[in-house]
Motif scaffolding. Structure first.
Motif, PDB file in Angstrom:
ATOM      1  N   ILE A  77      -6.387   7.443  -5.590  1.00 47.50           N
ATOM      2  CA  ILE A  77      -5.496   6.569  -5.383  1.00 47.50           C
ATOM      3  C   ILE A  77      -5.419   5.750  -4.121  1.00 47.50           C
ATOM      4  CG2 ILE A  77      -3.650   7.453  -4.596  1.00 47.50           C
ATOM      5  CD1 ILE A  77      -1.773   5.781  -6.361  1.00 47.50           C
ATOM      6  N   ALA A  83       2.110  -2.458  -0.286  1.00 50.99           N
ATOM      7  CA  ALA A  83       2.795  -1.800  -1.461  1.00 50.99           C
ATOM      8  C   ALA A  83       2.950  -0.560  -1.205  1.00 50.99           C
ATOM      9  CB  ALA A  83       1.907  -1.777  -2.623  1.00 50.99           C
ATOM     10  N   ARG A  86       7.122   2.509  -1.073  1.00 52.39           N
ATOM     11  CA  ARG A  86       8.082   2.068  -1.961  1.00 52.39           C
ATOM     12  C   ARG A  86       8.296   2.706  -3.118  1.00 52.39           C
ATOM     13  NH1 ARG A  86       7.517  -2.963  -3.551  1.00 52.39           N
ATOM     14  NH2 ARG A  86       5.371  -3.449  -2.635  1.00 52.39           N
ATOM     15  N   GLY A  87       7.475   3.899  -3.172  1.00 52.03           N
ATOM     16  CA  GLY A  87       7.389   4.828  -4.474  1.00 52.03           C
ATOM     17  C   GLY A  87       6.330   4.276  -5.462  1.00 52.03           C
ATOM     18  N   GLY A  89       3.015   4.683  -5.143  1.00 47.80           N
ATOM     19  CA  GLY A  89       2.185   5.810  -5.247  1.00 47.80           C
ATOM     20  C   GLY A  89       2.635   6.933  -6.124  1.00 47.80           C
ATOM     21  N   SER A  90       3.694   7.348  -6.035  1.00 41.74           N
ATOM     22  CA  SER A  90       4.306   8.627  -6.441  1.00 41.74           C
ATOM     23  C   SER A  90       4.167   8.016  -8.442  1.00 41.74           C
ATOM     24  CB  SER A  90       5.593   8.803  -6.232  1.00 41.74           C
ATOM     25  OG  SER A  90       5.633   8.924  -4.734  1.00 41.74           O
ATOM     26  N   ASN A 117      -2.897  13.447   5.705  1.00 37.69           N
ATOM     27  CA  ASN A 117      -2.345  12.635   4.939  1.00 37.69           C
ATOM     28  C   ASN A 117      -0.949  13.094   4.308  1.00 37.69           C
ATOM     29  OD1 ASN A 117      -1.806  10.069   3.319  1.00 37.69           O
ATOM     30  ND2 ASN A 117      -3.968  10.037   2.571  1.00 37.69           N
ATOM     31  N   ALA A 119       1.772  11.305   3.570  1.00 36.09           N
ATOM     32  CA  ALA A 119       2.170  10.252   2.570  1.00 36.09           C
ATOM     33  C   ALA A 119       1.559  10.450   1.125  1.00 36.09           C
ATOM     34  CB  ALA A 119       2.054   8.767   2.831  1.00 36.09           C
ATOM     35  N   GLU A 120       0.269  10.950   0.971  1.00 37.08           N
ATOM     36  CA  GLU A 120      -0.252  11.276  -0.204  1.00 37.08           C
ATOM     37  C   GLU A 120       0.345  12.792  -0.514  1.00 37.08           C
ATOM     38  OE1 GLU A 120      -1.418  10.074  -2.775  1.00 37.08           O
ATOM     39  OE2 GLU A 120      -2.857  11.199  -3.623  1.00 37.08           O
TER      40      GLU A 120
END
Ligand SMILES: CC(C)(COP(=O)(O)OP(=O)(O)OC[C@H]1O[C@@H](n2cnc3c(N)ncnc32)[C@H](O)[C@@H]1OP(=O)(O)O)[C@@H](O)C(=O)NCCC(=O)NCCS
Length: 161
Positions: A77, A83, A86-87, A89-90, A117, A119-120
């Motif tokens: 992804i 972007a 803010r949720g 990606g989940s 990483n 966040a991922e």
């Protein structure tokens, strides 16, 4: 937040480009236009928020043995900078997991991300993935090999969620 996935048409891509992240710098892409996606081939779809394409989520097929049942998609992804956090990606990864389990017979969907990483890693865990282990020196990026973590979600886990 209203997010959905849809195919991109030729020439369409997230704006601005998503390749500004150290985790998404794979050098020039051979095909600037996305090819039409077939679920049983490698492909990608756009991530749309309020009508704007804010990223892509794709999959490529990996093979753990010679039988068709040993094949599974690995997702990847990328979101435009504005972007992130803010949720989206989940949510987009949750939606592509739905798509892949509904439209294929695969028992497993995989993901892989850099050990740094965070966040991922968090986004994958929020989308229902489990960390399976360290994969050493697997990804060539920014002129070096990088260690990553392998994640997966199994069909029965997706069905029970
Ligand atoms: C990685 C990426 C897809 C995550 O999507 P996102 O929409 O930004 O993430 P979310 O908003 O869904 O956040 C997921 C979790 O990570 C956390 N998080 C986000 N950024 C973080 C950071 N820099 N450090 C630590 N945690 C972070 C969030 O707080 C959230 O956890 P929480 O709900 O428990 O607070 C997105 O940031 C991105 O495209 N980054 C650049 C490209 C990239 O790294 N792609 C993945 C390559 S494998």
């Amino acid at each position: 937040m209203s997010v959905h996935l849809r195919p991109l048409v030729a020439g369409e891509q997230p704006h601005p480009a998503t390749a500004d992240s150290e985790f998404d710098d794979f050098g020039p892409r051979v095909h600037p236009d996305p090819p039409p996606s077939r679920i049983d081939e490698d492909g990608s779809v756009g991530i749309v928020e309020n009508g704007a394409v804010v990223g892509t989520v794709g999959w490529h097929w990996v093979q753990w043995g010679p039988s068709a049942g040993s094949r599974c998609p690995m997702i990847g992804i990328s979101l435009v900078a504005a972007a992130r956090g803010r949720g989206i990606g989940s949510e987009a990864q949750r939606q592509v997991v739905d798509l892949l389990f509904r439209a294929t017979a695969s028992n497993r969907v995989e993901a892989h991300t850099d050990v740094t990483n965070i966040a991922e890693q968090r986004a994958l865990e929020k989308a229902g993935f489990t960390r399976e282990g360290l994969v050493r020196g697997a990804q060539w990026r920014n002129g070096a090999y990088h260690d990553g973590y392998l994640y997966s979600i199994l069909r029965n886990e997706w069905e029970q969620a």
